[in-house]
Scaffold this active site. Structure first.
Site, short mmCIF file in Angstrom:
data_model
loop_
_atom_site.label_atom_id
_atom_site.label_comp_id
_atom_site.label_asym_id
_atom_site.label_seq_id
_atom_site.Cartn_x
_atom_site.Cartn_y
_atom_site.Cartn_z
N ASP A 3 0.91 -1.19 -0.21
CA ASP A 3 -0.12 0.01 -0.20
C ASP A 3 0.76 1.25 0.14
O ASP A 3 2.06 1.20 0.13
CB ASP A 3 -0.86 0.09 1.28
C1 BGC Z 1 -5.03 3.35 0.33
C2 BGC Z 1 -5.20 2.41 -0.58
C3 BGC Z 1 -4.99 2.77 -2.26
C4 BGC Z 1 -3.63 3.43 -2.32
C5 BGC Z 1 -3.29 3.88 -3.55
C6 BGC Z 1 -3.72 3.88 0.18
O1 BGC Z 1 -3.62 5.15 0.82
O2 BGC Z 1 -4.85 2.64 1.69
O3 BGC Z 1 -6.56 1.70 -0.45
O4 BGC Z 1 -5.23 1.93 -3.20
O5 BGC Z 1 -3.71 4.55 -1.18
O6 BGC Z 1 -4.26 5.31 -3.65
#
Ligand code: BGC
Length: 766
Positions: free
Chosen positions: A287
């Site tokens: 993530d």
């Molecule tokens: C979130 C994810 C997301 C990623 C990319 C993160 O802050 O937890 O769900 O896919 O950002 O934008």
């Protein structure tokens, strides 16, 4: 891009292929593997590491970061995946650099958070789950996939499969709710919808956040999680397993630490479960900066160790924090990671790129950009249907005991439409809406005014409150409008993008700001009030509930919010959504979920509304100042009609664990109940099957969903609904951590929700 109804139907009725791309006929996958090997032989170590980097467009690179300036990063082959590009032109421009200017011409995965639609915004995921309609979810995901791919996106960061059992958690709005069986069925629908069902995936889905993220302590986002292996396997892993079995091409490792080991560097969940036990061979992306965050968690004190631990655990691609780019090559040179391990990770990335056909068709068609064109009517129709099916009617009983909904055009001549959500386009898009545009949204006010014009009804609209995290309300004009109206429609809730979603956890689940006072003041006008709720957390109503004649949970319905709400308000559509999270009476009950374990001192049969007077009512598992029951249970939702259930009939009173474990279909137990529409209008009912097992080696939940069917019934019509309980439904992770069926006693309910019905029993013998 234009969908005709015929094309849409043809796309949706494609046969389901459960094979992931790498399990396609041997010749094809052998061909792919040999192309991958040829490529690998030509790649430098730096180019290989480049395939393991995922960056957001706009990432700061260049001097001071240790990285090349941005477009050069791509042309040097240092970017395997890029996300947050907008529109076909931008996507193509970047892809061209990778394909035409990088040495080996390897295309990039182009990602985006397509959470509940790309351009056509559907209800938020929690709302979609409340439809209990997997075909509809698949249709919506298919539209999102086609729109995304048309705009150059080939990788969507969805579905989110975190089981969420604490209403305080902001991201509960992105989840499929509290139940693993339902979430698994929904996971499969999303994968089919996004990736398609033919041999070539439309794009790559991403099951996130692996794993346990939704169990954050105290409901506070990013917080620690402690989940026993039994509960992990029995609950939190189930939807991910379903997505994997359906052929999902990628996973995203989560932010949380799980039992003391960050999920993004967790050898048990990523290595043992996902890679070894499930045999997953696609991409695991971290993530946003989650690899770097393992330092904050405390299991690494420098970036190099963080990269090493995440990589060794099984994170293939590092999102956004540069640590793979900065350290992996060096880690190979120093012998901490073998080049063969790097090659395997690169293989996982390239396999997905081959599966998506990116080497053959890397570009989107710029002549038909979805981002700037209008939403086609076919897609709007699905959005309208999804919105209508997601609404959950929580209450429909005025002070005189009569239902106030649907509104009757014969008696309703003036409507007071009050509240900040009645005419706010942004809010209808919900917390995270891809490339959704506020200008596409039809609000409740505009749809209601249009309907009213055709029916000789006047609508007095008063916004009354600010659209802020803590709304300020001025009730005066609202009360005046209410006094001169036949009915009041209140459009209240939570700020969509700031009070729900990521980093939006709350410690109070009450209607925020001055909205509670607004309800109280408006009640003084003495008119029936219908509250439409736009929210992502399950909210508590407390003493407001008796003041309201009807409560319709509308979530954030998407672009067709207004038309769907008006159809429901006037009875052209009958609410058929059912809750997928328990709504508490008070925040102190959280985490609250129906499928909890029993205790040695259950409070069943004890009157919890009274203080404990004696030891029978005191020494049970209870609160002194609140009952244990939710305000509205999982599975709950009213309709404009009523449904009657017959007692369920079992095909047998006993079966055999050995036969079930041996996969013998004959050993399955069938349960049939007759459901009758006993009211005056047609309606859809979600018939739910629950079980409880006793006599097992580990304690099992007091009730567990193991089947559901959504059926439509004309007034007076009856249907027999049959469920089958076989190995898939009856096996569980036992005390030896084996997923098997044990000899046990099984109680079965076929019921309207998780809190009603009368059980019948069967036995599973040796
Ligand atoms: C979130 C994810 C997301 C990623 C990319 C993160 O802050 O937890 O769900 O896919 O950002 O934008």
């Amino acid at each position: 891009m234009k969908f005709s109804a015929a094309i849409l139907l043809a796309v949706l009725s494609f046969p389901v292929s459960v094979l992931p791309a790498w399990a396609q006929p041997a010749t094809t996958s052998q061909e792919v593997e040999s192309r991958i090997n040829t490529l690998l032989k030509q790649m430098t170590l730096e180019e290989k590491v480049g395939q393991l980097n995922t960056y957001s467009a706009g990432t700061a690179t260049g001097p001071g970061t240790g990285l090349l300036p941005f477009p050069e990063m791509v042309s040097a082959g240092h970017v395997g995946a890029l996300f947050n590009l907008v529109g076909a032109r931008e996507a193509n421009a970047m892809q061209r650099i990778a394909v035409e200017r990088s040495r080996l011409h390897i295309p990039m995965l182009l990602g985006l958070d397509v959470i509940h639609g790309y351009r056509t915004t559907f209800p938020v995921p929690l709302g979609m789950s409340a439809t209990w309609d997997t075909q509809l979810i698949e249709s919506a995901a298919r539209i999102a996939a086609r729109e995304s791919r048309a705009d150059g996106i080939n990788w969507v960061y969805s579905p989110m499969l975190d089981i969420a059992r604490d209403g305080r958690w902001g991201r509960i709005v992105e989840s499929e709710g509290e139940d693993p069986y339902l979430a698994a069925a929904i996971a499969r629908a999303y994968v089919r919808g996004y990736q398609g069902t033919g041999s070539k995936p439309l794009l790559a889905g991403c099951a996130k956040h692996f794993v346990g993220y939704g169990a954050a302590e105290g409901g506070r986002d990013y917080n620690t999680t402690e989940i026993s292996e039994h509960t992990l396997r029995e609950v939190y892993l189930r939807p991910f397993r379903a997505a994997e079995q359906e052929g999902i091409l990628s996973f995203m490792a989560a932010f949380n630490s799980l039992n003391g080991v960050p999920a993004s560097a967790n050898p048990f969940t990523l290595g043992q479960v996902l890679r070894k036990e499930w045999g997953f061979k696609g991409v695991v992306v971290g993530d946003w900066e989650s690899v770097k965050e393992v330092m904050e968690h405390g299991i690494a004190i420098d970036g190099k160790t963080a990269a090493l631990k995440a990589f060794k655990a099984g994170v293939t691609s590092d999102m956004q924090d540069n640590l793979y780019e900065l350290h992996l090559a060096e880690l190979v040179r120093s012998g901490s990671i073998s080049e063969a391990e790097i090659d395997n990770a690169v293989r996982d990335v390239l396999r997905v790129k081959f599966a998506l056909g990116l080497f053959d068709t890397p570009y989107a068609d710029e002549a038909h950009p979805v981002f700037s064109g209008p939403i086609p009517e076919d897609a709007r129709a699905v959005a309208r249907q999804a919105a209508g099916s997601s609404f959950v009617l929580l209450k429909n009983e005025g002070k005189n005991g009569h239902a106030v909904l649907p509104l009757d055009t014969k008696t309703v001549h003036t409507i007071a439409l009050i509240g900040p959500f009645a005419d706010d386009r942004d809010a209808m898009l919900g917390s995270w809406s891809g490339q959704g545009k506020a200008t596409d949204v039809v609000t409740l006010r505009s749809a209601l005014e249009e309907y009213a014009r055709g029916h000789n009804i006047s609508v007095n609209y008063v916004q009354a409150c600010t659209m802020t995290i803590v709304p300020n309300c001025d009730p005066q004009k609202a009360v005046e409008a209410a006094r001169s109206a036949d009915v009041v429609v209140l459009a209240l809730g939570e700020h969509a993008s700031e009070r729900t979603g990521e980093a939006a956890s709350v410690a109070s689940l009450d209607l925020p700001g001055g909205q509670k006072d607004l309800v109280r003041e408006v009640e003084n006008a003495g008119k029936p009030s219908v509250m439409l709720l736009f929210n992502g957390h399950p909210l508590t109503f407390g003493e407001l509930e008796p003041k309201l004649s009807a409560i319709l949970e509308a979530w954030y319905p998407g672009v067709e919010a207004g038309p769907a709400l008006v159809r429901t308000l006037f009875g052209d559509a009958n609410p058929s959504g059912r809750l997928t999270v328990s709504f508490p009476r008070t925040v102190g009950q959280e985490p609250l979920y129906y499928n909890h374990l029993s205790t040695g001192r259950p409070a069943d049969g004890v009157d919890l509304s009274k203080p404990p007077y004696d030891s029978d009512s005191k020494y049970v598992s209870r609160y002194l100042d609140e009952t244990n029951a939710p305000a509205y249970p999982f599975g709950y939702g009213l309709s404009y009609t009523t449904f009657e259930y017959s007692a369920p009939q079992l095909s047998t009173a006993s079966t055999s664990a050995a036969l079930l474990n041996g996969g013998k279909p004959d050993a399955a137990v069938r349960i049939t109940a007759t459901v009758r529409n006993s009211g005056n209008v047609a309606g859809a009912e979600v018939v739910q099957l629950y079980i409880r097992r006793r006599g097992t080696s580990v304690t099992m939940p007091v009730r567990e969903l193991k089947g559901f069917k959504k059926i439509t019934l004309a007034p007076g019509e009856s249907k027999n609904v049959t469920f089958t309980l076989g190995r898939d439904e009856l096996a569980f992770w036992n005390i030896d951590m084996k997923e098997i069926v044990e000899p046990e006693e099984v109680s079965v309910w076929v019921s309207h929700d998780s809190a009603s019905g009368t059980p019948v029993k069967f036995e599973i013998k040796q």
